[in-house]
Design a protein around this motif. Structure first.
Motif, short mmCIF file in Angstrom:
data_model
loop_
_atom_site.label_atom_id
_atom_site.label_comp_id
_atom_site.label_asym_id
_atom_site.label_seq_id
_atom_site.Cartn_x
_atom_site.Cartn_y
_atom_site.Cartn_z
N ALA A 73 0.82 -1.21 0.00
CA ALA A 73 0.00 0.00 0.00
C ALA A 73 0.86 1.26 0.00
N LYS A 74 2.08 1.16 0.54
CA LYS A 74 2.91 2.35 0.69
C LYS A 74 4.24 2.29 -0.05
N LEU A 75 4.64 1.10 -0.48
CA LEU A 75 5.95 0.95 -1.11
C LEU A 75 5.81 0.51 -2.56
N PRO A 76 6.75 0.95 -3.42
CA PRO A 76 6.79 0.39 -4.77
C PRO A 76 6.96 -1.13 -4.71
N GLU A 77 6.39 -1.82 -5.67
CA GLU A 77 6.39 -3.29 -5.67
C GLU A 77 7.80 -3.86 -5.52
N ASN A 78 8.75 -3.33 -6.30
CA ASN A 78 10.09 -3.92 -6.27
C ASN A 78 10.88 -3.55 -5.02
N ILE A 79 10.33 -2.66 -4.18
CA ILE A 79 10.92 -2.39 -2.87
C ILE A 79 10.20 -3.20 -1.80
N ALA A 80 8.88 -3.28 -1.90
CA ALA A 80 8.09 -4.03 -0.92
C ALA A 80 8.52 -5.49 -0.85
N GLU A 81 8.88 -6.06 -1.98
CA GLU A 81 9.22 -7.50 -2.00
C GLU A 81 10.44 -7.81 -1.14
N HIS A 82 11.30 -6.83 -0.89
CA HIS A 82 12.48 -7.06 -0.04
C HIS A 82 12.09 -7.24 1.43
N TYR A 83 10.98 -6.63 1.83
CA TYR A 83 10.56 -6.66 3.23
C TYR A 83 9.44 -7.66 3.48
N ASP A 84 8.97 -8.29 2.46
CA ASP A 84 7.81 -9.17 2.57
C ASP A 84 8.21 -10.57 3.04
N ILE A 85 7.21 -11.29 3.53
CA ILE A 85 7.39 -12.70 3.88
C ILE A 85 7.20 -13.51 2.61
N ASP A 86 8.21 -14.27 2.25
CA ASP A 86 8.16 -14.98 0.98
C ASP A 86 8.84 -16.34 1.12
N ILE A 87 8.81 -17.11 0.06
CA ILE A 87 9.46 -18.43 0.06
C ILE A 87 10.97 -18.24 0.12
N ILE A 88 11.61 -18.86 1.09
CA ILE A 88 13.07 -18.78 1.18
C ILE A 88 13.73 -20.11 0.85
N SER A 89 12.95 -21.21 0.88
CA SER A 89 13.51 -22.51 0.50
C SER A 89 12.38 -23.49 0.23
N LYS A 90 12.72 -24.56 -0.44
CA LYS A 90 11.78 -25.66 -0.69
C LYS A 90 12.39 -26.93 -0.12
N VAL A 91 11.63 -27.62 0.71
CA VAL A 91 12.15 -28.81 1.41
C VAL A 91 11.25 -30.00 1.10
N LYS A 92 11.87 -31.09 0.69
CA LYS A 92 11.12 -32.31 0.41
C LYS A 92 11.05 -33.15 1.68
N LYS A 93 9.81 -33.48 2.08
CA LYS A 93 9.62 -34.27 3.29
C LYS A 93 9.35 -35.73 2.96
N ALA A 94 9.67 -36.59 3.89
CA ALA A 94 9.46 -38.03 3.69
C ALA A 94 8.00 -38.32 3.42
N GLY A 95 7.76 -39.12 2.40
CA GLY A 95 6.40 -39.52 2.06
C GLY A 95 5.67 -38.52 1.18
N SER A 96 6.32 -37.42 0.83
CA SER A 96 5.68 -36.40 -0.01
C SER A 96 6.36 -36.33 -1.37
N THR A 97 5.57 -36.21 -2.43
CA THR A 97 6.14 -36.12 -3.78
C THR A 97 6.50 -34.68 -4.14
N LYS A 98 5.86 -33.72 -3.47
CA LYS A 98 6.12 -32.30 -3.76
C LYS A 98 6.89 -31.66 -2.61
N PRO A 99 7.82 -30.76 -2.94
CA PRO A 99 8.55 -30.07 -1.87
C PRO A 99 7.65 -29.06 -1.14
N TYR A 100 7.90 -28.84 0.12
CA TYR A 100 7.16 -27.88 0.91
C TYR A 100 7.84 -26.51 0.81
#
Length: 396
Positions: free
Chosen positions: A355-382
């Protein structure tokens, strides 16, 4: 049938024209857009000064020898929509006292033009069913600069900015567009043929910043100073300051106000960033450990440091010792922190940032995906979520 804003179709095309002492650029632009781009203009908006408004209205209201106006003849000659210029379509900027400007020479007049163009380009580009074609062929150079500026801020890929040029000897009051038949007109005391006139549309390239704008730019009134602030933010170094008691983030110098619930959730992610940076997966079932972390952070916002043993202990503490939580906030955590709670907090924080920051600045402060982890018994990474910003720029 004449076209007005209320009956614009799903693929409507609006001409926004700057006009000074040469109202011919309106018909010339309509013709050139059709001839070179096959664009059929369905609405006209004109920005001019009080000095020229009457001239523009008279020029396009006056009937010619065949009983038709210039635009009616243009429509008949090239099978285009029939357009009319109404007084309400001719927009004259007003200064801070509400007086319509007669020229663009003083600082007050320039500010009035800038604000008028920002407001109108924003309004016209907020309609997804409309393509805007802005012409800067008329008006003073200051006006053309501010139109280009407004288009850079708000225009979308389907919008265009252009200039029209006419061939030598045809820059006169009697030439409005090349007719498809011979028509004698007077130019500089000599007779020439309108059919032989040439009108050239020159596309003006410009940078489009709309995708990077703070969301409030598209929904709330803005000023030139607001737009200058965006450019300033884009050039600032990244910095994140946290005021826990006020529930404020200061991102690149811009204050972002969060609710207590959202601040508590953000603090969970911040602690993870500063201590290991493993991230959190969005719980598929209610997560007790996340609920405990959340309650600890909520207590911290209230100035209470309390190490909780488990969720049962946490619920007992907030229900019987610290009576600061709303009932619905606690009841939603008694089984653990749920997926809906996790996503709701994450999305609302994202909305507050954008609401207050340009998109390409807001993304630096946002909560986002930092990694993908494959768990036992799952075909897709979390997906594991956290903050991606460099912890060196964080200040508590």
């Amino acid at each position: 049938m004449s076209h007005s804003q209320k009956d614009l179709g799903p693929e409507s095309h609006t001409l926004l024209a700057l006009v000074g002492g040469s109202p011919q650029i309106i018909s010339e632009s309509i013709y050139a857009l059709y001839e070179q781009k096959n664009v059929h203009i369905s609405e006209i908006k004109i920005i001019t000064t009080a000095k020229y408004k009457a001239q523009v209205l008279e020029t396009y209201s006056e009937v010619q020898d065949n009983g038709l106006t210039i635009l009616e003849n243009l429509a008949k000659d090239y099978n285009l929509p029939v357009l009319k210029v109404h007084s309400a379509d001719i927009l004259v900027p007003t200064d801070s006292s509400g007086t319509a400007i007669s020229d663009v020479k003083t600082e007050s007049e320039m500010n009035a033009v800038a604000q008028c163009l920002l407001d109108n380009v924003k309004h016209l580009t907020n309609d997804p069913q409309r393509s805007l074609h802005a012409s800067l062929a008329g008006g003073r150079k200051t006006m053309t600069f501010y139109l280009s500026y407004a288009m850079s801020i708000f225009a979308r890929p389907q919008d265009t900015l252009s200039h029209v040029f006419v061939s030598q000897h045809y820059e006169n009051n009697d030439f409005f567009y090349p007719t498809p038949y011979s028509k004698k007109i007077i130019s500089s005391k000599q007779i020439i043929d309108a059919q032989k006139g040439k009108v050239t549309l020159a596309n003006i390239p410009y940078v489009q910043l709309r995708p990077s704008l703070p969301k409030r730019f598209l929904s709330s009134p803005i000023t030139m100073k607001d737009t200058e602030l965006v450019f300033d933010i884009l050039n600032r170094p990244l910095s994140l300051k946290i005021d826990i008691t006020r529930c404020e983030l200061k991102c690149s110098g811009v204050t972002i106000q969060l609710t207590k619930a959202n601040m508590a959730f953000y603090l969970i992610m911040l602690d993870d960033l500063l201590n290991g940076h493993e991230g959190f997966d969005c719980p598929t079932t209610a997560d007790e450990s996340l609920a405990v972390l959340y309650i600890e952070k909520r207590l911290k916002i209230e100035g209470i440091e309390h190490k909780l043993v488990n969720l049962t202990d946490a619920i007992e503490v907030v229900e019987n010792k610290y009576l600061i939580f709303k009932d619905n906030e606690i009841s939603g955590l008694k089984q653990g922190l749920k997926k809906s709670f996790f996503n709701d907090r994450k999305n609302k924080i994202s909305d507050s940032l954008r609401a207050k920051l340009p998109e390409n600045i807001a993304e630096h402060y946002d909560i986002d995906i930092i990694s993908k982890v494959k768990k036992a018994g799952s075909t897709k990474p979390y997906n594991y979520f956290g903050l991606n910003i460099d912890k060196a720029v964080v200040r508590l």
